[in-house]
Design an enzyme around this catalytic site. Structure first.
Site, short mmCIF file in Angstrom:
data_model
loop_
_atom_site.label_atom_id
_atom_site.label_comp_id
_atom_site.label_asym_id
_atom_site.label_seq_id
_atom_site.Cartn_x
_atom_site.Cartn_y
_atom_site.Cartn_z
N ASN A 185 -10.01 -0.03 -0.40
CA ASN A 185 -8.55 0.04 -0.41
C ASN A 185 -8.06 -0.49 -1.76
OD1 ASN A 185 -5.81 -0.27 -0.05
ND2 ASN A 185 -5.96 -1.27 1.94
N CYS A 224 0.81 -1.23 0.00
CA CYS A 224 0.00 0.00 0.00
C CYS A 224 0.84 1.28 0.00
CB CYS A 224 -0.95 0.00 1.18
SG CYS A 224 -2.15 -1.34 1.08
N HIS A 233 -3.27 7.25 2.49
CA HIS A 233 -3.69 5.94 1.99
C HIS A 233 -5.06 5.60 2.60
CE1 HIS A 233 -3.81 1.82 0.90
NE2 HIS A 233 -3.63 1.37 2.13
O1 UT7 Z 1 -3.69 -1.14 3.62
C1 UT7 Z 1 -2.69 -1.86 4.25
C2 UT7 Z 1 -2.77 -1.75 5.71
N1 UT7 Z 1 -4.01 -2.27 6.20
C3 UT7 Z 1 -4.66 -1.61 7.13
O2 UT7 Z 1 -4.25 -0.56 7.52
C4 UT7 Z 1 -5.88 -2.28 7.74
C5 UT7 Z 1 -5.84 -2.17 9.25
N2 UT7 Z 1 -6.89 -2.89 9.93
C6 UT7 Z 1 -8.18 -2.51 9.89
O3 UT7 Z 1 -8.55 -1.61 9.17
C7 UT7 Z 1 -9.15 -3.19 10.81
O4 UT7 Z 1 -8.44 -3.94 11.78
C8 UT7 Z 1 -10.16 -4.14 10.08
C9 UT7 Z 1 -11.14 -3.29 9.29
C10 UT7 Z 1 -9.43 -5.08 9.17
C11 UT7 Z 1 -10.96 -4.92 11.12
O5 UT7 Z 1 -11.59 -4.05 12.04
P1 UT7 Z 1 -11.44 -4.29 13.63
O6 UT7 Z 1 -12.23 -3.25 14.27
O7 UT7 Z 1 -9.98 -4.34 13.92
O8 UT7 Z 1 -12.14 -5.68 13.80
P2 UT7 Z 1 -11.54 -7.06 14.36
O9 UT7 Z 1 -10.71 -7.72 13.31
O10 UT7 Z 1 -10.95 -6.86 15.70
O11 UT7 Z 1 -12.89 -7.85 14.56
C12 UT7 Z 1 -13.88 -7.40 15.51
C13 UT7 Z 1 -15.09 -8.31 15.39
C14 UT7 Z 1 -14.73 -9.81 15.42
O12 UT7 Z 1 -15.78 -10.48 16.07
P3 UT7 Z 1 -15.65 -10.92 17.61
O13 UT7 Z 1 -14.43 -11.80 17.67
O14 UT7 Z 1 -15.50 -9.65 18.37
O15 UT7 Z 1 -16.93 -11.63 17.84
C15 UT7 Z 1 -14.71 -10.19 13.96
O16 UT7 Z 1 -15.00 -11.54 13.77
O17 UT7 Z 1 -15.72 -8.07 14.11
C16 UT7 Z 1 -15.83 -9.34 13.42
N3 UT7 Z 1 -15.70 -9.08 11.99
C17 UT7 Z 1 -16.75 -8.82 11.20
N4 UT7 Z 1 -18.06 -8.72 11.45
C18 UT7 Z 1 -18.87 -8.44 10.42
C19 UT7 Z 1 -14.56 -9.05 11.24
N5 UT7 Z 1 -14.87 -8.77 9.96
C20 UT7 Z 1 -16.21 -8.63 9.91
C21 UT7 Z 1 -17.11 -8.33 8.88
N6 UT7 Z 1 -18.43 -8.23 9.18
N7 UT7 Z 1 -16.71 -8.10 7.61
#
Ligand code: UT7
Length: 332
Positions: free
Chosen positions: A286, A116, A256
């Site tokens: 993204n 990225c 980004h």
């Molecule tokens: O571009 C290159 C660099 N990349 C980035 O900068 C991305 C950085 N990361 C992020 O933007 C975020 O971490 C994500 C958008 C990828 C994820 O968001 P988050 O707030 O960190 O969520 P998480 O992975 O901690 O998941 C929280 C909850 C989980 O459920 P439980 O375990 O709390 O029950 C996940 O299973 O959200 C759940 N979850 C979803 N729920 C509905 C994860 N993805 C989804 C989804 N829909 N698509």
């Protein structure tokens, strides 16, 4: 003698027609428009659906429009750099394929892989070619067909990415504009939290790699999120400080587009009001190397010669960096 700098003198983009919105995505995996909008800020993304078309196709479409718009003869292009993580093939380089498609015969070039951060690293790379004094018209391509490496059964990653490509003309200038400063970093600390495991020399394609879904993006979102927030904000602050730029001096911060929460945090650390922070993540997701130039392309009609911009990115590797750019032309 005045200093030579690399200036962006034209920009174009290609976006596939197909729109994959959150509603359709929620019929494919267990997710919702509400979750994606609140946690990431994406409403829809573009997907290149046509069989047999890949990153070089999108880059060539953008570049064709760019050459026409800037009145550039393909014979005058002396260097082609393509920033991408989704090259058409492991080799030859996508830069070669685009040069062939456009009839660019007097250039050399190569692909640049920085995930990225691809655009920021590529712009600083071509800046150095310009500073060396031997290049007059560089074609800088940045784009990705992320849908080719996204697992549409994995809700953790499939809402995040979209497809797009951009093309920029970079020329030397002796005016007080162009690339003014940069900060670029790599380290290997992200190697276990954001990667595509197979398809390289470590794990060439095999039944095992396919069965294990190792040809897709893997990301530990929370770890990457924390690193992205702190490093993007840090380099933004650092490049503003060392160039004595206050929030009032900046026309735009162009970050980004991985997560609206990361974008907001970076803008806040820079002391900027939201109206000075470029955002397109809601419409395109993204698009990896293309996010920042896509923002610039959409802003082009608002930008004035001399406007101060900070471009900032963070990506797999980890890779991260910022560029202080003075815009080089008024709307035409
Ligand atoms: O571009 C290159 C660099 N990349 C980035 O900068 C991305 C950085 N990361 C992020 O933007 C975020 O971490 C994500 C958008 C990828 C994820 O968001 P988050 O707030 O960190 O969520 P998480 O992975 O901690 O998941 C929280 C909850 C989980 O459920 P439980 O375990 O709390 O029950 C996940 O299973 O959200 C759940 N979850 C979803 N729920 C509905 C994860 N993805 C989804 C989804 N829909 N698509």
């Amino acid at each position: 003698m005045s200093k030579i700098r690399a200036a962006i003198t034209g920009i174009e983009a290609f976006l596939p027609d197909y729109i994959l919105n959150n509603h359709e995505l929620s019929t494919m995996v267990d997710t919702s428009d509400e979750w994606i909008t609140q946690r990431v800020g994406i409403k829809e993304r573009r997907i290149l659906k046509e069989e047999g078309k890949a990153t070089s196709y999108m880059m060539a479409e953008a570049a064709r429009k760019l050459l026409q718009k800037t009145g550039t003869n393909p014979d005058d292009i002396d260097l082609v750099i393509a920033a991408t993580t989704t090259a058409d093939m492991v080799f030859p380089a996508t830069a070669c394929l685009v040069a062939h498609e456009l009839g660019i015969r007097n250039a050399w070039g190569y692909d640049l892989l920085a995930a990225c951060s691809g655009f920021v690293f590529a712009l600083e790379t071509v800046n150095n070619f310009i500073l060396g004094g031997n290049y007059k018209k560089i074609l800088l391509l940045a784009g990705d067909k992320m849908s080719s490496i996204v697992n549409y059964q994995d809700r953790n990653t499939c809402p995040l990415f979209g497809d797009a490509a951009t093309a920029l003309l970079i020329e030397p200038t002796t005016e007080e504009c162009g690339v003014m400063d940069h900060i670029c970093h790599i380290d290997g600390s992200g190697k276990d939290v954001l990667f595509m495991k197979a398809g390289g020399s470590l794990h060439p394609a095999s039944h095992e790699t396919v069965d294990n879904r190792w040809h897709y993006v893997y990301q530990e979102g929370k770890t990457v999120f924390k690193a992205a927030v702190s490093r993007m904000a840090d380099v933004t602050e650092e490049i503003m400080k060392r160039n004595q730029l206050t929030a009032d001096d900046l026309a735009w911060l162009v970050p980004h587009q991985a997560n609206l929460r990361i974008i907001d945090a970076t803008g806040q650390r820079a002391g900027l009001t939201p109206d000075k922070v470029a955002i397109n993540i809601d419409r395109y997701g993204n698009t990896t190397a293309a996010t920042i130039p896509l923002c610039l392309w959409e802003l082009e009609h608002k930008l004035r010669k001399g406007d101060n911009l900070v471009l900032v990115a963070f990506g797999g590797g980890f890779t991260w960096g910022a560029i202080y750019l003075k815009w080089a032309y008024d709307p035409k």
